[in-house]
Motif scaffolding. Structure first.
Motif, PDB file in Angstrom:
ATOM      1  N   THR A   1       0.829  -1.126   0.078  1.00 58.74           N
ATOM      2  CA  THR A   1       0.264   0.215   0.269  1.00 58.74           C
ATOM      3  C   THR A   1       0.945   1.465   0.030  1.00 58.74           C
ATOM      4  O   THR A   1       1.989   1.295   0.448  1.00 58.74           O
TER       5      THR A   1
ATOM      6  N   TYR B   1      -2.082  -2.157  -3.814  1.00 53.11           N
ATOM      7  CA  TYR B   1      -1.679  -2.571  -4.983  1.00 53.11           C
ATOM      8  C   TYR B   1      -0.921  -3.818  -4.935  1.00 53.11           C
ATOM      9  O   TYR B   1      -0.344  -4.343  -4.074  1.00 53.11           O
ATOM     10  N   LYS B   2      -0.985  -4.606  -6.055  1.00 49.38           N
ATOM     11  CA  LYS B   2       0.031  -5.827  -6.512  1.00 49.38           C
ATOM     12  C   LYS B   2       0.988  -5.530  -7.375  1.00 49.38           C
ATOM     13  O   LYS B   2       0.779  -4.638  -8.220  1.00 49.38           O
ATOM     14  N   ASP B   3       2.346  -6.137  -7.010  1.00 49.78           N
ATOM     15  CA  ASP B   3       3.646  -5.770  -7.829  1.00 49.78           C
ATOM     16  C   ASP B   3       4.130  -7.282  -7.650  1.00 49.78           C
ATOM     17  O   ASP B   3       4.632  -7.736  -6.744  1.00 49.78           O
TER      18      ASP B   3
ATOM     19  N   VAL C   1       1.496  -2.014 -16.224  1.00 48.81           N
ATOM     20  CA  VAL C   1       0.699  -1.541 -15.220  1.00 48.81           C
ATOM     21  C   VAL C   1      -0.845  -1.542 -15.539  1.00 48.81           C
ATOM     22  O   VAL C   1      -1.169  -1.112 -16.724  1.00 48.81           O
TER      23      VAL C   1
ATOM     24  N   SER D   1      -4.885  -0.742 -15.128  1.00 50.00           N
ATOM     25  CA  SER D   1      -5.942  -0.033 -14.422  1.00 50.00           C
ATOM     26  C   SER D   1      -7.356  -0.692 -14.865  1.00 50.00           C
ATOM     27  O   SER D   1      -7.810  -0.684 -16.020  1.00 50.00           O
TER      28      SER D   1
ATOM     29  N   ALA E   1      -8.299  -4.284  -8.667  1.00 58.03           N
ATOM     30  CA  ALA E   1      -7.162  -4.847  -9.368  1.00 58.03           C
ATOM     31  C   ALA E   1      -7.444  -6.531  -9.794  1.00 58.03           C
ATOM     32  O   ALA E   1      -6.595  -7.111 -10.482  1.00 58.03           O
TER      33      ALA E   1
ATOM     34  N   ILE F   1       1.830  -5.032 -12.238  1.00 57.87           N
ATOM     35  CA  ILE F   1       1.208  -4.317 -11.246  1.00 57.87           C
ATOM     36  C   ILE F   1      -0.313  -3.598 -11.360  1.00 57.87           C
ATOM     37  O   ILE F   1      -0.405  -3.343 -12.526  1.00 57.87           O
TER      38      ILE F   1
ATOM     39  N   ALA G   1      -3.258  -1.530  -9.173  1.00 59.12           N
ATOM     40  CA  ALA G   1      -3.808  -1.114  -7.978  1.00 59.12           C
ATOM     41  C   ALA G   1      -5.412  -1.032  -7.927  1.00 59.12           C
ATOM     42  O   ALA G   1      -6.030  -0.919  -8.958  1.00 59.12           O
ATOM     43  N   ASP G   2      -5.846  -0.925  -6.763  1.00 59.72           N
ATOM     44  CA  ASP G   2      -7.320  -0.546  -6.355  1.00 59.72           C
ATOM     45  C   ASP G   2      -7.681   0.840  -6.277  1.00 59.72           C
ATOM     46  O   ASP G   2      -6.920   1.540  -5.540  1.00 59.72           O
TER      47      ASP G   2
ATOM     48  N   SER H   1      -8.747  -0.428  -1.312  1.00 57.48           N
ATOM     49  CA  SER H   1      -8.156   1.022  -0.852  1.00 57.48           C
ATOM     50  C   SER H   1      -9.199   1.570  -0.194  1.00 57.48           C
ATOM     51  O   SER H   1     -10.283   1.377   0.140  1.00 57.48           O
TER      52      SER H   1
ATOM     53  N   VAL I   1       1.606   5.825  -7.640  1.00 61.53           N
ATOM     54  CA  VAL I   1       1.876   4.342  -7.296  1.00 61.53           C
ATOM     55  C   VAL I   1       3.251   4.186  -8.274  1.00 61.53           C
ATOM     56  O   VAL I   1       4.188   3.590  -7.829  1.00 61.53           O
TER      57      VAL I   1
END
Length: 274
Positions: free
Chosen positions: A3, A14-16, A24, A26, A33, A51, A53-54, A61, A80
């Motif tokens: 986060t 987020y996931k990575d 990335v 969206s 995500a 990657i 992210a929410d 989030s 991010v």
């Protein structure tokens, strides 16, 4: 997974995963995500760092009261990418996520960006106006807001069971697992964020954003998209960017990254390698 906390105190999840050139992702409204899990695994196994992210108010989030607009969405994405110090990144956006990607690149520049992919995306503008006669009437979006405010759980079930994945078309074979996953993701997020997000994705005019994008852009859109109608989106977007490629999918629905993941992911990989 991790986060970050933005300047206004919003925590973004987020996931990575993996190493290599970053991609990335969206996500679309009102998801998270998790909607990208299949694509993330596909590209992870092909040697990319992935990657996702929410969006604020979505998924894991913070369910903030405010900031549910494209400026905040783009700034959160920039936070991010800066936190992870991403370079030479490919940005892939689906639906509302496509608007987020376009606005992010136009607002924050291309120094970290190599390419962009807009899938079933909301740009240039969804709302019908004098300058955009092919758009959808405001009453359509008012109706979506009313359903989010009054009967969100039923609405989300019906939306996933019908137009989002084209499961309302003759001969369609609905997947209860896919419908359940859509509903699960939607209900994880905040009703206020989803309510305000409808204005963000429908009323934001991305025309000038698209004109500012110089990196190669792949525009992927199904011509049976019942959520973001094809004629007023994909072809117009591909013309507005400086280096756009339009790939049209006959009969594919709005949620084609899920229903036709094998085709979409393979085509996207081929374009990245071209």
């Amino acid at each position: 997974m991790g986060t970050i906390t933005t300047t206004d105190g919003t925590e973004i999840f987020y996931k990575d995963w993996g190493t290599g050139q970053p991609i990335v992702f969206s996500h679309g409204w009102p998801l998270s995500a998790d909607d990208w899990d299949t694509a993330m695994m596909f590209f992870l196994l092909h040697g990319y760092r992935v990657i996702a992210a929410d969006r604020r108010g979505h998924g894991r989030s913070t369910q903030t009261s405010g900031g549910h607009d494209m400026d905040h969405y783009a700034d959160d994405l920039a936070a991010v990418t800066a936190h992870l110090d991403l370079q030479n990144a490919v940005h892939v956006g689906h639906s509302t996520g496509g608007g987020e990607v376009a606005h992010y690149i136009a607002r924050h520049g291309e120094s970290r960006v190599a390419r962009a992919v807009l899938i079933s995306s909301v740009p240039p503008l969804m709302l019908k106006t004098d300058a955009n006669p092919g758009g959808l009437p405001k009453e359509v979006f008012d109706g979506l807001q009313d359903q989010v405010a009054t009967n969100r759980t039923r609405f989300y079930r019906d939306f996933a069971s019908g137009p989002f994945y084209g499961y309302n078309r003759p001969g369609a074979q609905p997947s209860e697992a896919i419908i359940d996953n859509w509903w699960r993701q939607g209900m994880m997020g905040g009703a206020k964020a989803h309510y305000d997000g409808i204005v963000a994705f429908s009323q934001t005019d991305f025309t000038e954003d698209l004109k500012k994008i110089n990196v190669p852009v792949l525009v992927m859109h199904g011509d049976d998209d019942q959520v973001v109608p094809y004629a007023d989106s994909g072809p117009l977007t591909a013309k507005l960017v400086k280096n756009g490629t339009l790939k049209t999918y006959h009969g594919y629905p709005h949620g084609m990254p899920t229903t036709h993941a094998d085709v979409i992911n393979a085509d996207l990989l081929a374009w990245l390698k071209s």
